[in-house]
Design a protein around this motif. Structure first.
Motif: not given
Length: 454
Positions: A252, A266, A276, A279-281, A366-367, A370
């Motif tokens: 990362s 994003t 991840p 970034s969480s977006n 969660d991804h 989006t």
């Protein structure tokens, strides 16, 4: 009989080992992460057994050319630079003389000029010494480079031949000699390409700044060798810019370095754990998960209904989003789709590929959706995968980057060429521009030599 049985069992064991070896090698090229365009066709028929009319059938099952019903595509023609009247005096069969022509059958022929030899110019650069302060000054000319003996066109063509035409440096030198009678070595072609990269580095950094400010960025990475050791080439792609970065890390820290730790956009990516962690977006790639689901369904019967349910969710979302729903409708779609994914995760399955698949779906819960709430976000990472095709082809040709200088040149020139093409700009003209601009800039910032008197 016992000896014969032992002999057959030994042969069977050898065949099992060979089958396992071949299946291991095959998995390298045919696995859930292999795009459909690179998979083998579903038929086992050899080309020699097909009819002549099927000679053009592609390995992916399609046929070349436009689909039925599409209008043909014609090359655009330009006005001729010269017109030549081609006449004939007599009949080639009987020798009877013609009075006059009864019509004209025009034909446009496009030709390129013969290759020209190099223009060799000697710049007698006068130098001066100031009587007041002792400063020595060398006069400059806009067409005379500050270093080396090759001009802007040679530098631009060397870089383009290497990274656009994929020629080895030795072949680049041969091309200059064959076409232009210009003698230079492979090392000289390399140094010219390096100069092009150094000249374009400011524009490379500008591309990085543009991507850092983007709302959506596709990211992917693939392996490359650096002096024989494992390294990685990363791609960061937006609608107007493509950036490559060669690093020895696959973690990362690379997207954090390139995009900045405070990147607010994003990220569209695959399931690699570095994303991840950065970034969480995120938007996880649906093309990847659908391929993995299809592969799991082929290996385990419990995966068949899960694959069809997952595909049905994706197709339904795509169809619904075509009508451009309102933000509230998009939020409702997300909630419904998430519940459907959660119902898949709750299924009880034995250990194996399907359990692994459900674990991946749960890990990215969660991804996956989006793109439903953000219209500008794509559900797949195809853009980044397409951007890696050119570096992958070059990787097969060059084998390994030798050192940090090779990494610098590789990422810089690839980024410039890819971005210019995205923006509809001519790579050769742009290379000439950045090299010329760099020469003028270096002169503007040059510090004259100072000679101190005793």
């Amino acid at each position: 009989m016992e000896e014969r049985i032992d002999e057959l069992e030994e042969k069977l064991e050898q065949k099992d080992e060979r089958i396992e070896e071949l299946e291991t090698r095959l998995r390298k090229y045919e696995n859930p992460h292999t795009p459909p365009s690179k998979r083998r066709s579903g038929t086992d028929e050899s080309p020699t057994s097909q009819d002549d009319e099927d000679d053009d059938v592609r390995t992916d099952g399609g046929t070349p050319g436009r689909k039925d019903g599409h209008d043909p595509e014609w090359r655009s023609t330009t006005d001729p630079d010269e017109e030549i009247e081609v006449t004939c005096d007599c009949c080639p069969e009987c020798g009877d003389h013609f009075d006059e022509s009864v019509g004209v059958s025009p034909r446009l022929v496009e030709e390129i000029p013969d290759p020209q030899p190099p223009e060799i110019t000697r710049y007698n650069r006068h130098y001066y010494q100031c009587d007041s302060c002792g400063t020595e000054t060398v006069a400059a000319h806009p067409d005379c480079p500050d270093e080396g003996q090759f001009g802007v066109n040679v530098i631009a063509q060397s870089a383009l031949s290497r990274y656009d035409h994929r020629l080895p440096y030795r072949k680049i030198a041969d091309r200059f000699e064959q076409l232009h009678e210009l003698e230079l070595s492979g090392a000289s072609a390399w140094h010219a390409t390096e100069r092009a990269a150094r000249a374009g580095r400011c524009e490379y950094e500008q591309i990085r700044r543009e991507i850092q400010d983007a709302d959506v960025v596709h990211i992917d990475e693939t392996g490359i060798k650096r002096d024989g050791e494992q390294a990685w080439i990363w791609t960061f792609k937006t609608a107007q810019h493509t950036l490559y970065a060669v690093r020895e890390s696959r973690g990362s820290d690379v997207p954090a370095e390139v995009l900045g730790e405070d990147f607010a956009g994003t990220v569209i990516c695959d399931g690699w754990t570095a994303y991840p962690a950065f970034s969480s977006n995120l938007q996880r790639c649906w093309a990847h998960i659908l391929r993995e689901a299809e592969d799991a369904a082929e290996k385990q019967a419990e995966g068949e209904p899960i694959y069809h349910a997952l595909r049905q969710v994706y197709v339904a979302l795509q169809a619904r989003l075509e009508s451009d729903p309102s933000p509230r409708e998009r939020a409702d779609l997300q909630r419904v789709a998430r519940r459907e994914l959660e119902s898949l995760i709750e299924r009880s399955v034995p250990d194996g590929p399907v359990a692994t698949l459900l674990g991946k779906i749960e890990g990215g819960l969660d991804h996956w959706l989006t793109f439903v709430g953000e219209p500008a976000v794509s559900p797949t990472n195809n853009a980044a995968e397409n951007a890696l095709r050119e570096p992958v082809v070059l990787r097969k040709i060059i084998g390994t980057l030798r050192n940090d200088r090779g990494m610098f040149v590789h990422e810089t020139v690839l980024s410039l060429l890819a971005t210019w093409r995205q923006q509809g700009r001519n790579p050769y003209e742009e290379l000439r521009r950045v090299v010329s601009s760099n020469e003028m800039l270096s002169r503007a910032h040059a510090v004259p030599a100072v000679e101190t008197s005793g």
